[in-house]
Design a protein around this motif. Structure first.
Motif, PDB file in Angstrom:
ATOM      1  N   UNK A 113      -8.115  -9.163  21.540  1.00 39.64           N
ATOM      2  CA  UNK A 113      -7.166  -8.217  21.250  1.00 39.64           C
ATOM      3  C   UNK A 113      -5.595  -8.673  21.495  1.00 39.64           C
ATOM      4  N   UNK A 114      -4.771  -7.840  20.940  1.00 44.31           N
ATOM      5  CA  UNK A 114      -3.345  -8.318  21.131  1.00 44.31           C
ATOM      6  C   UNK A 114      -2.785  -8.152  22.479  1.00 44.31           C
ATOM      7  N   UNK A 155       2.292 -16.982  19.372  1.00 42.13           N
ATOM      8  CA  UNK A 155       1.933 -17.348  18.113  1.00 42.13           C
ATOM      9  C   UNK A 155       0.600 -17.849  18.146  1.00 42.13           C
ATOM     10  N   UNK A 156       0.188 -18.765  18.856  1.00 36.43           N
ATOM     11  CA  UNK A 156      -0.835 -19.403  18.833  1.00 36.43           C
ATOM     12  C   UNK A 156      -2.123 -18.473  19.224  1.00 36.43           C
ATOM     13  N   UNK A 157      -1.755 -17.581  20.417  1.00 32.82           N
ATOM     14  CA  UNK A 157      -2.917 -16.477  20.744  1.00 32.82           C
ATOM     15  C   UNK A 157      -3.221 -15.375  19.453  1.00 32.82           C
ATOM     16  N   UNK A 194     -10.623  -6.933  20.404  1.00 34.27           N
ATOM     17  CA  UNK A 194      -9.897  -7.235  19.070  1.00 34.27           C
ATOM     18  C   UNK A 194     -10.676  -6.827  18.039  1.00 34.27           C
ATOM     19  N   UNK A 195     -10.225  -7.133  16.681  1.00 32.98           N
ATOM     20  CA  UNK A 195     -11.137  -6.587  15.464  1.00 32.98           C
ATOM     21  C   UNK A 195     -12.674  -7.121  15.378  1.00 32.98           C
ATOM     22  N   UNK A 239      -6.780 -16.031  19.312  1.00 30.75           N
ATOM     23  CA  UNK A 239      -7.704 -15.323  20.341  1.00 30.75           C
ATOM     24  C   UNK A 239      -7.553 -13.948  20.078  1.00 30.75           C
ATOM     25  N   UNK A 240      -6.673 -13.312  19.489  1.00 34.71           N
ATOM     26  CA  UNK A 240      -6.502 -12.081  19.296  1.00 34.71           C
ATOM     27  C   UNK A 240      -7.695 -11.284  18.627  1.00 34.71           C
TER      28      UNK A 240
END
Length: 190
Positions: free
Chosen positions: A102-103, A91-93, A109-110, A97-98
């Protein structure tokens, strides 16, 4: 006493009681480093005594809040790594971070898709072999173009993120031997 008289008394009392509030306009607004008349030497603040810590913080030897112990990177987690910690880390990632990593942790990532420099993939051999303490310190103080999150993410949540990153890394290089025996037997029977 009628209602009108009570209202007049209330207004008069309010005026008397609130009359002292004007003093805040005239108080000194001290800032660190500015001069002040509060202390005899003209300083606005005092330097804290050596080796003091703010309330609620921990010292340099606390394994929970540091990636190093005795100058060496921590190789073990100072918290119990269980499903709840991994869920919190996931959840925190996703929150912190994502956007860049990226996931899946490959660094796509975006933010990167919109032109920001790509971070290293968590799945590179070098990052997979980094001790957990090194990843914790990178989250805390930053690394490369990444700024530190130590002021936004508490120590336990930073360790949760590190645990989740380890799970992401392991997910890409898992072998059948990594699957628990009972689960592997169930899968093979299908």
């Amino acid at each position: 006493m009628n209602v009108r008289a009570k209202a007049v008394v209330c207004v008069a009392l309010s005026a008397v009681l609130l009359g002292g509030c004007d003093n805040m306009k005239h108080q000194e607004n001290a800032r660190a480093g500015d001069g002040s008349t509060f202390f005899a030497d003209g300083a606005a603040s005092r330097v804290p005594p050596a080796h003091t810590l703010a309330v609620g913080t921990s010292g340099p030897a606390d394994p929970l809040s540091n990636g190093r112990i005795g100058g060496n990177w921590q190789v073990a987690f100072p918290v119990t790594v269980d499903r709840a910690l991994l869920e919190r880390g996931r959840e925190r990632y996703a929150v912190f971070c994502a956007d860049c990593h990226g996931d899946d942790g490959y660094g796509r990532g975006i933010v990167v898709l919109r032109g920001f420099p790509a971070p290293r993939s968590f799945h590179e051999t070098g990052l997979r072999s980094e001790p957990p303490g090194r990843l914790f310190e990178a989250i805390t103080h930053g690394s490369g173009a990444m700024y530190g999150f130590g002021d936004r993410i508490g120590p336990r949540d930073r360790w949760a993120i590190v645990a989740f990153v380890r799970a992401l890394q392991r997910s890409q290089y898992a072998t059948p031997a990594d699957v628990p025996t009972r689960e592997r037997e169930r899968l093979e029977a299908q």
